[in-house]
Design an enzyme around this catalytic site. Structure first.
Site, mmCIF file in Angstrom:
data_model
loop_
_atom_site.group_PDB
_atom_site.id
_atom_site.type_symbol
_atom_site.label_atom_id
_atom_site.label_comp_id
_atom_site.label_asym_id
_atom_site.label_seq_id
_atom_site.Cartn_x
_atom_site.Cartn_y
_atom_site.Cartn_z
ATOM 1 N N ASP A 32 20.192 -11.593 -25.947
ATOM 2 C CA ASP A 32 19.554 -10.710 -26.929
ATOM 3 C C ASP A 32 19.335 -9.305 -26.398
ATOM 4 O O ASP A 32 19.317 -8.337 -27.167
ATOM 5 C CB ASP A 32 18.215 -11.306 -27.374
ATOM 6 C CG ASP A 32 18.392 -12.489 -28.312
ATOM 7 O OD1 ASP A 32 19.543 -12.900 -28.539
ATOM 8 O OD2 ASP A 32 17.378 -13.018 -28.798
ATOM 9 N N SER B 13 15.879 -25.889 -23.292
ATOM 10 C CA SER B 13 14.523 -25.420 -23.029
ATOM 11 C C SER B 13 14.510 -24.160 -22.163
ATOM 12 O O SER B 13 14.923 -23.102 -22.601
ATOM 13 C CB SER B 13 13.707 -26.559 -22.396
ATOM 14 O OG SER B 13 12.336 -26.261 -22.342
ATOM 15 N N LYS C 58 16.553 -26.673 -27.937
ATOM 16 C CA LYS C 58 15.143 -27.051 -27.829
ATOM 17 C C LYS C 58 14.298 -25.785 -27.787
ATOM 18 O O LYS C 58 14.296 -25.059 -26.796
ATOM 19 C CB LYS C 58 14.877 -27.894 -26.579
ATOM 20 C CG LYS C 58 13.396 -28.284 -26.419
ATOM 21 C CD LYS C 58 13.153 -29.048 -25.132
ATOM 22 C CE LYS C 58 11.686 -29.458 -24.989
ATOM 23 N NZ LYS C 58 10.771 -28.324 -24.840
#
Length: 529
Positions: free
Chosen positions: A308, A297, A322
């Site tokens: 990224d 999460s 998740k």
């Protein structure tokens, strides 16, 4: 006035009343087909409950049945939508923003069994030897199979100093392990420790994302920069998540202004893009994020944003997976439901939520399946979905659909060399011996090692101390001492020292000892050098 005009005026009057009172005429006078069907289902449920209440052979707590019915409905949607009683809400908020008295675990009821999701770092359960993935099957000698969340909280919470005995089944082991846990005030600090590994590399361990995490993280960065930190390791292993705002706050300290952090979108929720908004305290130094199978999460939001944006490297094992966002709705009796309303997407556009169509139990057991399949021991065993490939800012390929895959994979040790260590560590002997030894020698230990740094640098576990611990294991477990390899003996000595250090000086004398031989931390340090 003719009938046609009269009917027109009546209809206009209805609309005017509806406007003034804020009530829909359609609901009161022209119920829709969908509303009628829902009312029919609600009536049917109430009829069933009334029959149970009036005619069932044994006494029944109707309220608890309603609660379980609600929870079953939500769990049929996805593994993360859930119902919480008023007591559970209180406990949850205490965990993320205050303090409470109990044994210090996060748990879910899965298939009538209480499963430990995480232990509170430094709390009584962790000290006693419980770990994520354990199934608690008894409390004080009584089976708790089929227990509700409410009853579990009532059994495990309690006044500081009181004790509770739990029986535990551990995945991969046939035995039932028994632990006596002394309840305590459970601290809710979310940054366990921050210290300098060497004169350049700082280390910060975040155990969950709560209301104070961003502030704690800022304080840790400022402290370590004052000690010369130019590179940082952020350890999110075992961190099951928490508040989205806390994860965003951590990212904001590491990313430059306007860099993407996360996007949130659902069928009934418009795309919301969250970016870094201010000058962070560590935007230029090198960063490594540590993750494992229980990093979930909010932890994955941080790892995904760093990966990224090519801001740093991710080291460890594939994260939990998740990518669902829950919104909390308050009910009339102060209970709540957490309903999945959206998915979150990393800056490259990937959703890292893994499949949950096989049901909640299979969803959580997938972590055990990873171990059995060999994924945790070999990167080549990991099944990545090539159809869900995305590009980082610098063009590196990353994948969605199943957690965050680290840039550098570090396998879990599955060799036979540590069998003896695991046999001892899976009992309460190790933690109980360290606790007793510390109490018996506290004055002498503190005289020799007046602070955490002195303890970490100078304390060693002798063969005599090691042998004392093994005799304690033999007495406690009532089994012979297992054959110990050099590797098992070395690992046990590390943990004896670390646990004694924790009892003396807390996490400042625990993590530096453990991390010195931790292959994931060692790999991170080598990359930063």
């Amino acid at each position: 006035m003719n009938n046609k005009s009269y009917n027109g005026w009546i209809f206009f009057l209805y609309l005017l009343i509806a406007f003034l009172l804020g009530v829909s005429v359609a609901i009161n006078f022209l119920p829709s087909k969908k509303t009628s069907i829902r009312n029919s289902h609600l009536q049917k449920l109430n009829e069933v409950m009334n029959y149970i209440d009036q005619y069932y052979v044994d006494s029944v707590d109707v309220d608890s049945i309603y609660d379980r019915a609600i929870n079953s409905i939500l769990q049929s949607l996805d593994p993360h939508s859930a119902y919480s009683s008023p007591e559970e809400n209180k406990a949850m908020m205490e965990s993320l923003g205050g303090s409470f008295e109990g044994i210090g675990i996060q748990f879910n009821i899965m298939n009538d069994t209480l499963m430990v999701i995480a232990t509170v770092s430094g709390g009584p359960s962790e000290k006693a030897g419980l770990r994520a993935g354990d199934r608690v099957i008894s409390v004080d000698g009584e089976s708790i199979i089929g227990i509700t969340n409410d009853k579990a909280f009532k059994l495990l919470r309690g006044k500081k100093g009181t004790k509770v005995k739990v029986g535990v089944r551990r995945p991969g082991f046939k035995e039932t392990y028994h632990y006596e846990i002394k309840r305590d005030v459970i601290p809710t600090y979310t940054v366990d420790v921050s210290y300098m590994i060497n004169n350049k590399i700082g280390y910060v361990k975040i155990n969950e994302f709560g209301s104070t995490t961003a502030d704690e993280f800022i304080q840790a960065i400022q402290k370590l920069k004052g000690r010369g930190m130019t590179s940082m390791i952020v350890d999110l292993r075992g961190n099951a998540g928490g508040f989205l705002d806390a994860a965003v706050g951590v990212c904001d300290e590491l990313l430059s202004n306007k860099q993407k952090i996360v996007s949130i979108e659902g069928l009934k929720q418009r795309m919301e893009k969250i970016v870094a908004t201010r000058k962070g305290n560590f935007e230029t130094g090198k960063v490594v994020i540590l993750i494992d199978d229980f990093s979930a999460s909010a932890s994955e939001i941080v790892a995904g944003a760093i990966q990224d944006n090519d801001r740093g490297l991710i080291v460890g094992r594939r994260s939990f997976g998740k990518g669902l966002v829950q919104r909390q709705f308050d009910l009339s009796d102060k209970s709540t439901i957490r309903l999945t309303t959206a998915r979150y997407y990393t800056p490259s556009g990937r959703c890292i939520q893994r499949d949950y169509k096989q049901g909640t139990e299979a969803y959580y057991d997938e972590i055990v399946d990873r171990y059995i399949s060999g994924e945790m021991a070999s990167r080549d065993s990991i099944r990545l979905d090539s159809t869900k490939a995305y590009k980082t800012v610098k063009g590196r390929t990353v994948y969605g659909g199943g957690g965050i895959m680290p840039d550098y994979f570090v396998p879990i040790d599955r060799g036979n060399d540590l069998d003896g260590y695991y046999q001892v560590a899976n009992t309460a002997a190790l933690t109980q011996f360290a606790f007793n030894y510390t109490n018996q020698h506290k004055s002498d230990l503190k005289n020799r090692y007046p602070n955490a740094q002195a303890f970490v640098s100078n304390m060693t576990i002798s063969d005599a101390q090691y042998n004392q611990m093994m005799e304690y294991y033999k007495k406690l477990s009532k089994t012979p001492i297992p054959t110990m390899t050099t590797a098992s003996k070395k690992e046990l000595k590390v943990w004896i020292k670390a646990l004694i250090g924790r009892n003396l000086y807390g996490e400042d004398a625990f993590y530096p000892v453990i991390n010195a031989t931790d292959p994931v931390v060692i790999k991170a340090c080598s990359l930063l050098k």
